[in-house]
Motif scaffolding. Structure first.
Motif, PDB file in Angstrom:
ATOM      1  N   ASN A  20       0.883  -1.155   0.000  1.00  0.00           N
ATOM      2  CA  ASN A  20       0.000   0.000   0.000  1.00  0.00           C
ATOM      3  C   ASN A  20       0.921   1.204   0.000  1.00  0.00           C
ATOM      4  OD1 ASN A  20      -1.758   2.110   0.430  1.00  0.00           O
ATOM      5  ND2 ASN A  20      -3.119   0.872   1.708  1.00  0.00           N
ATOM      6  N   ASP A  21       0.989   1.863  -1.146  1.00  0.00           N
ATOM      7  CA  ASP A  21       1.952   2.939  -1.378  1.00  0.00           C
ATOM      8  C   ASP A  21       1.468   4.311  -0.913  1.00  0.00           C
ATOM      9  OD1 ASP A  21       4.513   3.240  -2.244  1.00  0.00           O
ATOM     10  OD2 ASP A  21       3.997   3.701  -4.319  1.00  0.00           O
ATOM     11  N   ARG A  22       0.258   4.369  -0.360  1.00  0.00           N
ATOM     12  CA  ARG A  22      -0.226   5.671   0.114  1.00  0.00           C
ATOM     13  C   ARG A  22       0.739   6.206   1.172  1.00  0.00           C
ATOM     14  NH1 ARG A  22      -5.737   3.927   1.981  1.00  0.00           N
ATOM     15  NH2 ARG A  22      -5.107   5.225   3.721  1.00  0.00           N
ATOM     16  N   PRO A  23       1.128   7.468   1.083  1.00  0.00           N
ATOM     17  CA  PRO A  23       2.095   8.032   2.032  1.00  0.00           C
ATOM     18  C   PRO A  23       1.667   7.924   3.495  1.00  0.00           C
ATOM     19  CG  PRO A  23       1.734   9.545   0.203  1.00  0.00           C
ATOM     20  CD  PRO A  23       0.738   8.434   0.051  1.00  0.00           C
ATOM     21  N   ALA A 102      -3.171  -3.225   6.562  1.00  0.00           N
ATOM     22  CA  ALA A 102      -2.357  -2.339   5.722  1.00  0.00           C
ATOM     23  C   ALA A 102      -3.212  -1.387   4.888  1.00  0.00           C
ATOM     24  CB  ALA A 102      -1.422  -3.157   4.823  1.00  0.00           C
ATOM     25  N   GLY A 103      -4.321  -0.946   5.434  1.00  0.00           N
ATOM     26  CA  GLY A 103      -5.201  -0.023   4.734  1.00  0.00           C
ATOM     27  C   GLY A 103      -6.118  -0.681   3.722  1.00  0.00           C
ATOM     28  N   PHE A 104      -6.092  -2.014   3.635  1.00  0.00           N
ATOM     29  CA  PHE A 104      -6.950  -2.748   2.708  1.00  0.00           C
ATOM     30  C   PHE A 104      -8.029  -3.500   3.477  1.00  0.00           C
ATOM     31  CE2 PHE A 104      -2.739  -2.991   0.525  1.00  0.00           C
ATOM     32  CZ  PHE A 104      -3.061  -2.237  -0.600  1.00  0.00           C
ATOM     33  N   ASN A 105      -9.182  -3.653   2.845  1.00  0.00           N
ATOM     34  CA  ASN A 105     -10.175  -4.600   3.345  1.00  0.00           C
ATOM     35  C   ASN A 105      -9.819  -5.957   2.742  1.00  0.00           C
ATOM     36  OD1 ASN A 105     -11.801  -2.847   4.877  1.00  0.00           O
ATOM     37  ND2 ASN A 105     -12.818  -2.140   3.020  1.00  0.00           N
ATOM     38  N   VAL A 106      -9.396  -6.875   3.586  1.00  0.00           N
ATOM     39  CA  VAL A 106      -8.995  -8.202   3.133  1.00  0.00           C
ATOM     40  C   VAL A 106     -10.135  -9.167   3.446  1.00  0.00           C
ATOM     41  CG1 VAL A 106      -7.324 -10.075   3.366  1.00  0.00           C
ATOM     42  CG2 VAL A 106      -6.559  -7.685   3.559  1.00  0.00           C
ATOM     43  N   GLU A 107     -10.774  -9.656   2.382  1.00  0.00           N
ATOM     44  CA  GLU A 107     -11.823 -10.658   2.561  1.00  0.00           C
ATOM     45  C   GLU A 107     -11.158 -12.029   2.623  1.00  0.00           C
ATOM     46  OE1 GLU A 107     -15.403 -10.256   0.068  1.00  0.00           O
ATOM     47  OE2 GLU A 107     -14.429  -8.446  -0.721  1.00  0.00           O
ATOM     48  N   PHE A 108     -11.683 -12.902   3.476  1.00  0.00           N
ATOM     49  CA  PHE A 108     -11.152 -14.262   3.536  1.00  0.00           C
ATOM     50  C   PHE A 108     -12.294 -15.254   3.463  1.00  0.00           C
ATOM     51  CE2 PHE A 108     -11.660 -12.755   7.898  1.00  0.00           C
ATOM     52  CZ  PHE A 108     -12.336 -13.798   8.528  1.00  0.00           C
ATOM     53  N   PHE A 109     -12.003 -16.391   2.815  1.00  0.00           N
ATOM     54  CA  PHE A 109     -12.991 -17.439   2.595  1.00  0.00           C
ATOM     55  C   PHE A 109     -12.366 -18.778   2.960  1.00  0.00           C
ATOM     56  CE2 PHE A 109     -13.221 -14.298  -0.852  1.00  0.00           C
ATOM     57  CZ  PHE A 109     -14.485 -13.767  -0.654  1.00  0.00           C
ATOM     58  N   SER A 110     -13.035 -19.543   3.786  1.00  0.00           N
ATOM     59  CA  SER A 110     -12.601 -20.902   4.083  1.00  0.00           C
ATOM     60  C   SER A 110     -13.064 -21.807   2.941  1.00  0.00           C
ATOM     61  CB  SER A 110     -13.207 -21.370   5.405  1.00  0.00           C
ATOM     62  OG  SER A 110     -12.897 -22.722   5.629  1.00  0.00           O
ATOM     63  N   VAL A 111     -12.092 -22.476   2.304  1.00  0.00           N
ATOM     64  CA  VAL A 111     -12.403 -23.349   1.174  1.00  0.00           C
ATOM     65  C   VAL A 111     -11.665 -24.680   1.365  1.00  0.00           C
ATOM     66  CG1 VAL A 111     -12.522 -23.533  -1.340  1.00  0.00           C
ATOM     67  CG2 VAL A 111     -12.597 -21.284  -0.283  1.00  0.00           C
ATOM     68  N   PRO A 112     -12.143 -25.519   2.289  1.00  0.00           N
ATOM     69  CA  PRO A 112     -11.458 -26.792   2.537  1.00  0.00           C
ATOM     70  C   PRO A 112     -11.600 -27.741   1.355  1.00  0.00           C
ATOM     71  CG  PRO A 112     -13.534 -26.717   3.727  1.00  0.00           C
ATOM     72  CD  PRO A 112     -13.340 -25.364   3.100  1.00  0.00           C
TER      73      PRO A 112
END
Length: 188
Positions: A20-23, A102-112
Motif C-alpha cells: 500500500n503505497d499511500r504516504p 495495511a489499509g486494505f479490506n482483506v476478505e477471507f474465505f474458508s475453502v477446505p
C-alpha cells in the motif's frame, strides 16, 4: 495497490508481496512466504514499508518455509486458519469474513478440500487462492469426497466474484474467474 510476484524454486510455489503505497500508510503484506530472499526484503526495506501481515493460504511447508526468516526480521501478524504453524502465534481466521490490514479490506474465505485449513484471500479485484484453485485445475485432494467438496466451495465462494477478478494461485500462472468458469477441467 502494488503487487509483486516471487517464484520460490523450492516446491515451485508462488509468493506475493502487496504494497500500500499511500504516504499515510506505507505498509506491506506477504502471501505464502515459500522462501524469503534479498529481493523481497529489499522491496520492503528500500521502499520503507512496514510489513504488517503475512497471509497463509494453507500450512504446507513449501508455502510457509520463509515465515521463520520474516519473523526474525519483522513483527507481522500472521493470519491463518490453523494455529499450528511452526509454533508461532497466529491470528486465527474462521469461516468467511473481512479484516482490515495495511489499509486494505482483506476478505477471507474458508475453502477446505485441498487441505482442511485452506483459506482464500481477496484484496480489491485480486484473489489469492493458494492450492485451492490453480489455473485450469483445482488443487489435489485425498478423496473423491474432498474433491467434490472443494469444487462446490469454489463454485459457491470464488465463482460468485466478478468475472474480471484476477486469480493468483500458489502454483503456476495467474488466471481470471471468467477463464476458470470456461476452461477449468475440474469444474466444467
Amino acid at each position: 495497490m502494488k503487487l509483486y510476484f516471487h517464484l520460490c524454486v523450492d516446491g515451485f510455489t508462488n509468493s506475493y508481496t502487496i504494497l500500500n503505497d499511500r504516504p499515510d500508510v506505507k505498509e506491506a503484506i506477504i502471501v505464502d512466504p515459500g522462501k524469503i530472499d534479498m529481493e523481497t526484503i529489499n522491496l520492503i526495506e528500500e521502499g520503507d514499508y512496514k510489513l504488517s501481515a503475512v497471509l497463509i493460504t494453507h500450512k504446507h511447508t513449501h508455502h510457509i518455509q520463509g515465515l521463520r526468516t520474516l519473523k526474525k526480521i519483522y513483527t507481522p501478524v500472521v493470519y491463518a486458519a490453523d494455529a499450528g504453524i511452526y509454533g508461532m502465534d497466529c491470528s486465527i481466521l474462521n469461516g468467511d469474513g473481512i479484516v482490515k490490514i495495511a489499509g486494505f479490506n482483506v476478505e477471507f474465505f474458508s475453502v477446505p478440500g485441498h487441505s482442511p485449513d485452506s483459506m482464500v484471500y481477496k484484496i480489491e479485484d485480486v484473489v489469492f487462492t493458494g492450492d485451492t484453485l490453480i489455473s485450469g485445475v483445482t488443487g489435489s485432494t485425498l478423496s473423491q469426497y474432498s474433491h467434490k467438496l472443494l469444487c462446490k466451495k469454489i463454485k459457491d465462494k470464488i465463482f460468485s466474484l466478478p468475472n474480471r477478478t484476477v486469480i493468483f494461485p500458489g502454483h503456476g500462472s495467474p488466471s481470471t474467474i471468467e477463464s476458470e468458469k470456461q476452461f477449468n477441467i475440474d469444474l466444467i
